[in-house]
Design a protein around this motif. Sequence first.
Motif, PDB file in Angstrom:
ATOM      1  N   SER A  73      70.572 -30.522  34.336  1.00 43.86           N
ATOM      2  CA  SER A  73      69.492 -29.549  34.283  1.00 43.86           C
ATOM      3  C   SER A  73      68.135 -30.166  33.966  1.00 43.86           C
ATOM      4  O   SER A  73      67.135 -29.460  33.940  1.00 43.86           O
ATOM      5  CB  SER A  73      69.819 -28.472  33.249  1.00 43.86           C
ATOM      6  OG  SER A  73      70.980 -27.784  33.638  1.00 43.86           O
ATOM      7  N   VAL A  74      68.081 -31.456  33.736  1.00 43.58           N
ATOM      8  CA  VAL A  74      66.801 -32.134  33.533  1.00 43.58           C
ATOM      9  C   VAL A  74      66.094 -32.353  34.877  1.00 43.58           C
ATOM     10  O   VAL A  74      64.897 -32.593  34.919  1.00 43.58           O
ATOM     11  CB  VAL A  74      67.017 -33.461  32.765  1.00 43.58           C
ATOM     12  CG1 VAL A  74      65.786 -34.324  32.741  1.00 43.58           C
ATOM     13  CG2 VAL A  74      67.438 -33.159  31.338  1.00 43.58           C
TER      14      VAL A  74
ATOM     15  N   LEU B  16      62.823 -30.620  35.420  1.00 50.85           N
ATOM     16  CA  LEU B  16      61.756 -31.238  34.634  1.00 50.85           C
ATOM     17  C   LEU B  16      61.222 -32.490  35.327  1.00 50.85           C
ATOM     18  O   LEU B  16      60.021 -32.764  35.288  1.00 50.85           O
ATOM     19  CB  LEU B  16      62.246 -31.588  33.235  1.00 50.85           C
ATOM     20  CG  LEU B  16      62.642 -30.425  32.338  1.00 50.85           C
ATOM     21  CD1 LEU B  16      63.104 -30.943  30.991  1.00 50.85           C
ATOM     22  CD2 LEU B  16      61.502 -29.461  32.173  1.00 50.85           C
TER      23      LEU B  16
ATOM     24  N   TYR C  84      64.481 -28.264  26.080  1.00 47.80           N
ATOM     25  CA  TYR C  84      63.769 -28.723  27.261  1.00 47.80           C
ATOM     26  C   TYR C  84      62.265 -28.763  27.043  1.00 47.80           C
ATOM     27  O   TYR C  84      61.578 -29.597  27.628  1.00 47.80           O
ATOM     28  CB  TYR C  84      64.132 -27.890  28.485  1.00 47.80           C
ATOM     29  CG  TYR C  84      65.511 -28.223  28.994  1.00 47.80           C
ATOM     30  CD1 TYR C  84      65.915 -29.528  29.140  1.00 47.80           C
ATOM     31  CD2 TYR C  84      66.419 -27.238  29.318  1.00 47.80           C
ATOM     32  CE1 TYR C  84      67.174 -29.857  29.593  1.00 47.80           C
ATOM     33  CE2 TYR C  84      67.681 -27.547  29.765  1.00 47.80           C
ATOM     34  CZ  TYR C  84      68.044 -28.863  29.899  1.00 47.80           C
ATOM     35  OH  TYR C  84      69.297 -29.182  30.350  1.00 47.80           O
TER      36      TYR C  84
ATOM     37  N   VAL D 131      60.307 -25.898  32.883  1.00 48.75           N
ATOM     38  CA  VAL D 131      61.096 -25.656  31.672  1.00 48.75           C
ATOM     39  C   VAL D 131      61.975 -24.417  31.828  1.00 48.75           C
ATOM     40  O   VAL D 131      63.152 -24.426  31.457  1.00 48.75           O
ATOM     41  CB  VAL D 131      60.173 -25.546  30.446  1.00 48.75           C
ATOM     42  CG1 VAL D 131      60.930 -25.069  29.224  1.00 48.75           C
ATOM     43  CG2 VAL D 131      59.514 -26.878  30.153  1.00 48.75           C
TER      44      VAL D 131
ATOM     45  N   ALA E 175      64.842 -25.223  34.300  1.00 46.00           N
ATOM     46  CA  ALA E 175      65.848 -26.086  33.678  1.00 46.00           C
ATOM     47  C   ALA E 175      66.693 -25.297  32.678  1.00 46.00           C
ATOM     48  O   ALA E 175      67.921 -25.436  32.633  1.00 46.00           O
ATOM     49  CB  ALA E 175      65.173 -27.271  32.983  1.00 46.00           C
ATOM     50  N   SER E 176      66.054 -24.456  31.874  1.00 45.98           N
ATOM     51  CA  SER E 176      66.787 -23.664  30.875  1.00 45.98           C
ATOM     52  C   SER E 176      67.735 -22.681  31.538  1.00 45.98           C
ATOM     53  O   SER E 176      68.893 -22.535  31.124  1.00 45.98           O
ATOM     54  CB  SER E 176      65.810 -22.905  29.983  1.00 45.98           C
ATOM     55  OG  SER E 176      64.950 -23.783  29.331  1.00 45.98           O
TER      56      SER E 176
END
Length: 105
Positions: free
Chosen positions: A35-36, A39, A95, A64, A67-68
Motif C-alpha cells: 500500500s506504499v 505514496l 502513512y 495518503v 494508500a490508507s
Amino acid sequence: VSTQSTGINAEYGVLTRVLGAEVSYGQTLGVIGYSVIPLIFAVSALPIIGFIPILNVLTKMAGVVWASYSAGSLLVDRELGEKKILLLYPIFLLYVYFFSLSTGV
C-alpha cells in the motif's frame, strides 16, 4: 531500532487489537509494503506539479487517502466490515508519517 520498524510494530499491535488477532505479522508487513505504492506515485508527481500549491496539497492528500484505503481494504474481510473505520485511522496516521519522511515536511 529504526523509526519505521517501530511504526510497523505499533501498527501490528493496533491491527491485532482492532481485528481480533486475526492478522499475522507477515500479512501486516505485506499490506503496508504493497500500500506504499500510491505514496510513491504521489512523491514522484510532486516535482512536476510542486510549483502549484493547491495541486501539491491535493496530490499529497490523495496519495495518503488512497494508500490508507487500499491497506484497509486488503486487511478487512466482509465479516469485519463494520470495523473498517477503526482500522483506517491508525493506518492513515502511519502513512502520513511515511509521507512526511519522504517529502521532508
